[in-house]
Scaffold this active site. Structure first.
Site, PDB file in Angstrom:
ATOM      1  N   CYS A 141      13.031  70.475  23.604  1.00  0.00           N
ATOM      2  CA  CYS A 141      13.683  71.145  22.476  1.00  0.00           C
ATOM      3  C   CYS A 141      15.141  70.708  22.364  1.00  0.00           C
ATOM      4  CB  CYS A 141      13.599  72.654  22.678  1.00  0.00           C
ATOM      5  SG  CYS A 141      14.195  73.164  24.293  1.00  0.00           S
ATOM      6  N   LYS A 148       0.466  84.013  27.258  1.00  0.00           N
ATOM      7  CA  LYS A 148      -0.469  83.132  26.542  1.00  0.00           C
ATOM      8  C   LYS A 148       0.158  81.737  26.587  1.00  0.00           C
ATOM      9  CE  LYS A 148      -1.642  81.045  23.177  1.00  0.00           C
ATOM     10  NZ  LYS A 148      -1.936  79.582  23.207  1.00  0.00           N
ATOM     11  N   GLU A 163      12.651  81.092  21.216  1.00  0.00           N
ATOM     12  CA  GLU A 163      13.279  79.825  21.643  1.00  0.00           C
ATOM     13  C   GLU A 163      12.587  78.710  20.874  1.00  0.00           C
ATOM     14  OE1 GLU A 163      15.790  79.387  23.474  1.00  0.00           O
ATOM     15  OE2 GLU A 163      15.966  81.099  24.838  1.00  0.00           O
ATOM     16  N   GLU A 178      12.818  67.738  13.269  1.00  0.00           N
ATOM     17  CA  GLU A 178      12.541  67.534  14.696  1.00  0.00           C
ATOM     18  C   GLU A 178      11.312  66.638  14.867  1.00  0.00           C
ATOM     19  OE1 GLU A 178      10.799  70.782  17.025  1.00  0.00           O
ATOM     20  OE2 GLU A 178      12.315  70.431  18.553  1.00  0.00           O
TER      21      GLU A 178
END
Ligand code: NAD
Length: 491
Positions: free
Chosen positions: A284, A175, A250, A383
């Site tokens: 990331c 997906k 992750e 973040e």
């Protein structure tokens, strides 16, 4: 406009609900294709195909050597189509062509590495301590794998997840992110061309809370491997527990890039800039916190501001562009709101600090640097996933370690020093899945990658990644010709 369909059981199929949605080019702000707006019915169909592949289809009977060979064929096909696939990725996520083509040219190595590993996943004979028993272990595929990916590097994540999964003998239902599904759908055709049997590689496209969630909740999916934000990752972890799925996560980061006064400052400046402004900060592993030793803070700050200023914004397809657009409108707003938050918290903006008004498409942010950042500020903790760097000063190793680890995340860290002892001490002390010394953003199919703390669970790449897609079975065979003396006790 091109209209894409799901890829299920080696065929492109229209969404069961008959609905599609636009996919947007972030550089122009215009729709360039339509992708399916899938539903749980599409997920059911894809999972059924994946399950059949592992149980009744030809895939179930393939030897690991045959599986490996089909993966090697896929590697060659990706290599031959790298330019075309990279162009689709850039059109969908706005990242630089130089970065995406680099990823696509490197992508085949995951299929080669794990394809080569497919027939080397040996079990072992255990020299067991019980008399007259023959005991051995074998490794079996965990089952159907659901792979959910983020929008920033769609096909790289496919390689990281699907190559070890298929080497292990699993089938997959992918997906992709609803913002960047086209490249994964195009890639699917190459799996068929490489000879992947029906149902081994499936792609279902749609929104996270519908299609993603249906995959995570599906009783016939044994394992979820996910790349995305920590908030979604935590929700998926909780959902997956209900059906006892195995999970690899992750997630995000707030990685420190730590520069000591003894570093080679030219290399360090280039590393800090590439750590935060490459991919417009949408990675990331962005080194979004620059920790710099106070004795060189002022001079080093001048250096990186000068380097940051030289960045050329523009069309991500062009070779001389350094900064492309932010991928999604929501992400663009988020980056701008963090810039406002930082200003409101008292951080001093010394570069950028606003939307780039001179660019088309409306989704460009100026490369931004804040100094006078304190560890308690949100800009130092959360973040941003954009081109925004926070500078914090420190004195000595102890403080660098304390500040470096002062985060809920633990994905990566950079250390810049010419002192080898310090390099090893820092690597040992930093709570991060990857520590780069005098380099940044290096990844390889051979090297485990993943996060500690809120940055995730499990590792991708490297030999051990394949273990995340296997179950170990222990088989005991008695070769005694005697009946057990006491059947009422444990042997
Ligand atoms: P996201 O969490 O919004 O989405 C990731 C995927 O999950 C998408 O396919 C999305 O459709 C799906 N999803 C969303 N909600 C869902 C739900 N309720 N159930 C199931 N699936 C759902 O992340 P994003 O915005 O696409 O990506 C950016 C994030 O990814 C950042 O936090 C970044 O740090 C992280 N990231 C991590 C890595 C890594 O390897 N550690 C790499 C790249 C990006």
């Amino acid at each position: 406009m091109k209209q894409y369909n799901h890829f299920i059981n080696n065929e492109y199929v229209a969404p069961a609900g008959g609905e599609w949605m636009d996919t947007i080019n972030p550089y122009t702000g215009e729709a360039w294709a339509q992708i399916p707006k899938g539903t749980d019915k599409d997920v059911d169909r894809a999972v059924a195909a994946a399950k059949a592949a592992m149980t009744t289809g030809p895939y179930a009977k393939m030897t690991p050597t045959e599986r490996g060979k089909m993966m090697l064929r896929l590697a060659d096909l990706v290599a031959a189509n790298a330019q075309r696939l990279a162009e689709i990725e850039v059109r969908d996520n706005g990242k630089l062509m130089s970065e995406m083509l680099g990823q696509l040219n490197y992508h085949p190595e995951w299929w080669r590495y794990f394809g080569g590993l497919a027939d080397k996943l040996e079990g072992g004979v255990v020299p067991i301590d019980k008399p007259e028993h023959f005991a051995y272990t074998t490794h079996e595929p965990v089952g159907v794998v659901g792979a959910l990916t983020a929008w920033n590097s769609p096909l790289m994540f496919i390689a990281w997840k699907c190559a070890p999964a298929i080497a292990a003998g699993c089938s997959v239902v992918v997906k992709p992110s609803e913002f960047t599904s086209a490249s994964t759908l195009e890639f699917a055709a190459l799996t068929k061309e490489a000879g992947f049997p029906d149902g081994v590689f499936n792609v279902v496209v749609g929104l996270g809370p519908t299609v993603g969630s249906a995959l995570v909740n599906h009783p016939d999916v044994a394992k979820i491997t996910f790349t995305g934000s920590d908030a979604t990752g935590a929700a998926i972890y909780a959902q997956a527990a209900r059906t006892m799925k195995r999970v690899t996560l992750e997630l995000g980061g707030k990685s420190p890039n730590i520069v000591f006064a003894d570093a080679d400052l030219d290399k360090a400046a280039a590393g800090v800039i590439s750590g935060i402004f490459a991919a417009t900060g949408q990675t990331c592993i962005a080194g979004s916190r620059l920790l710099v030793e106070n004795s060189i803070k002022e001079a080093f700050t001048k250096r990186i501001v000068a380097l940051g200023k030289s960045a050329k914004k523009g069309d991500p397809m062009l070779a001389d562009t350094n900064i492309g657009p932010v991928t999604t409108p929501a992400q663009y707003q988020k980056v701008l709101s963090y810039i406002d938050i930082a200003k409101g918290e008292g951080a001093r903006c010394i570069l950028g600090g606003q939307a780039a008004a001179d660019m088309p498409g409306g989704q460009f942010v100026e490369p931004t640097i804040f100094t006078d950042v304190t560890p308690d500020m949100r800009i130092a903790k959360e973040e941003v996933f954009g081109p925004v760097l926070s500078i914090i000063g420190f004195d000595g190793e102890e403080e660098a370690i304390r500040l470096g680890n002062d985060t809920i995340y633990g994905l990566a860290a950079g250390v810049w020093t010419e002192n080898i002892g310090r390099a090893v001490r820092m690597s040992k002390a930093l709570k991060a899945g990857t520590v780069w010394v005098n380099t940044y953003r290096a990844v390889s199919y051979m090297m485990p990658f993943g996060g500690m703390k809120h940055s995730g669970l499990g590792r991708e790449s490297g030999i051990d990644a394949v273990r995340h897609y296997l179950e170990t079975k222990s088989t005991w065979i008695s070769y005694s010709d005697k009946v057990p003396a006491n059947p009422f006790v444990m042997r």
